[in-house]
Write an enzyme that holds these catalytic residues in place. Sequence first.
Site, PDB file in Angstrom:
ATOM      1  N   ALA A   4       0.616   5.618   0.312  1.00  0.00           N
ATOM      2  CA  ALA A   4      -0.228   6.768   0.650  1.00  0.00           C
ATOM      3  C   ALA A   4       0.553   8.047   0.391  1.00  0.00           C
ATOM      4  CB  ALA A   4      -0.683   6.672   2.103  1.00  0.00           C
ATOM      5  N   ASP A  64     -10.364   9.173   9.391  1.00  0.00           N
ATOM      6  CA  ASP A  64     -10.044   8.897   7.983  1.00  0.00           C
ATOM      7  C   ASP A  64     -10.565   7.511   7.599  1.00  0.00           C
ATOM      8  OD1 ASP A  64      -9.005   9.299   5.462  1.00  0.00           O
ATOM      9  OD2 ASP A  64      -6.972   8.705   5.984  1.00  0.00           O
ATOM     10  N   GLN A  73       4.470   4.520   2.988  1.00  0.00           N
ATOM     11  CA  GLN A  73       3.972   3.305   2.359  1.00  0.00           C
ATOM     12  C   GLN A  73       4.204   2.105   3.266  1.00  0.00           C
ATOM     13  OE1 GLN A  73       6.288   4.077  -1.178  1.00  0.00           O
ATOM     14  NE2 GLN A  73       7.608   2.294  -0.823  1.00  0.00           N
ATOM     15  N   ALA A 119       0.853  -1.193   0.000  1.00  0.00           N
ATOM     16  CA  ALA A 119       0.000   0.000   0.000  1.00  0.00           C
ATOM     17  C   ALA A 119       0.882   1.234   0.000  1.00  0.00           C
ATOM     18  CB  ALA A 119      -0.915   0.003   1.232  1.00  0.00           C
ATOM     19  N   LYS A 123       5.090   0.201   8.237  1.00  0.00           N
ATOM     20  CA  LYS A 123       4.712   1.477   7.635  1.00  0.00           C
ATOM     21  C   LYS A 123       5.898   2.428   7.750  1.00  0.00           C
ATOM     22  CE  LYS A 123       0.909   4.845   7.948  1.00  0.00           C
ATOM     23  NZ  LYS A 123      -0.333   5.154   8.695  1.00  0.00           N
TER      24      LYS A 123
END
Length: 453
Positions: A130, A281, A134, A128, A149
């Site tokens: 962002a 979020d 990431q 993933a 992360k």
Amino acid sequence: MTIRFLRVLWLFGIILASYLVQFGFVRLFRRRGQRMPRWLKARRERVDVKNARRLLRGMLRLRGVFIKLGQVLSILGGFLPRAFTKELESLQDNVPPHPFRHVERTFVAAYGKKPDQCFASFEREPIAAASLGQVHVAFLVDGQKVAVKVLYPRIRDVIRVDMRALKIAILVLRRWLPQRNLETVHRSLVDLLQRETDYEHEAACMERMAKNFAGEPDILFPSVVHDWTTKDILTMSFMEGVKITRLDELDRLGIDRTKLATRLVQSFYKQLFVDRYFHADPHPGNFLVQKGPAGEPRIVVLDFGAISEVTDELVDGALEVLQGIMSADGAMALKGFRGMGFVAEGANEELLEQTVMTYFRKLLKIKDHSAGALIRADRRELEKLANPDMERAELRELMRSIAYPEGWFYVERASVIAFWLVGQIDPELDTMSIGVPYVLPLVMSRQMKAMAG
């Protein structure tokens, strides 16, 4: 960084210049007392589409803060032409990753060694990506599978430059948009970005929220691996599941969508009204779904950088608004609106009350409180506000009468995203009749405990 600052100003300057030309045409016809001709309306639509695509390209090129800003505007950009929100929706999922050397740089700065020297194995391709960091899959030396992360290098410097440029853009936009809350949104965005770039803070938020749901086995959270967590790196247990909007896969698993959407609504109401500590979020990438015992859906919650607390004034006022809507009591709904802090100092209270009551009367007439129906109704209201033939002076007066309560940015953002998500899963779900009866007894219990304590 100076070059980046100039690029940002150039992007917004080009967009603003194209609208100044359009504004000149509109002003000319209004001065003559004429309505806008069809060709001018068609030109405005073409300008909107062209600028929306220009903004999307610019945000993808600049990355960082502007990916995050684009994601926010795609959901909360009701004051923008529809072409903008439509183009920016692609930023919700399609964020390009950074090169692996950036990940290595963050690890070397934090631990003095590269990722594959810290873990038994570390996958180079992220699962993933962002706007600020990431996520990579890795394995600890004991064989545990984890998600790591990683914050992008120098992202905090990029944020400082970008927010300075945005502040200048907002000072210019204030002259053209009837919005008095742009500066508050800017301050809220700065605060949000500071929290989202502190992974030690995120780890603490994850553990606190998991504790709030400790008695609910169908709402799951990762656990923090503290030995490999710093301000720039967050290591947590890897959580399996299907992305919540992959509806075909959920159907193949036999997941009941109504039960899933219902549980999502209940968990959001609990966060907001009972815990008063909520996920700000809740976009699709932050939820996975597992098939639990007896086929019941289990929701995995991810990404805790935007966790926020909500004030008692906002919650108590919102409860009055909800009770007013459910009991068809417009006066109660208006009282709640005031209690939440939406009435500005020196407001035109007569105009504000008339507008709010009109809105709530329309809302109270809606028999269908499904997520889909409420979103459709809200979109119609936004289209009316965007009508260029509306009296601009009256609209500006209304905007000056509405305050933007502290903390509302997060509540609004979370609510819009959450109910949009529920609408994707089950558009016919009556979110109010499910959420309000579920949460009111919990709120009463919370209040009684507070009084007894």
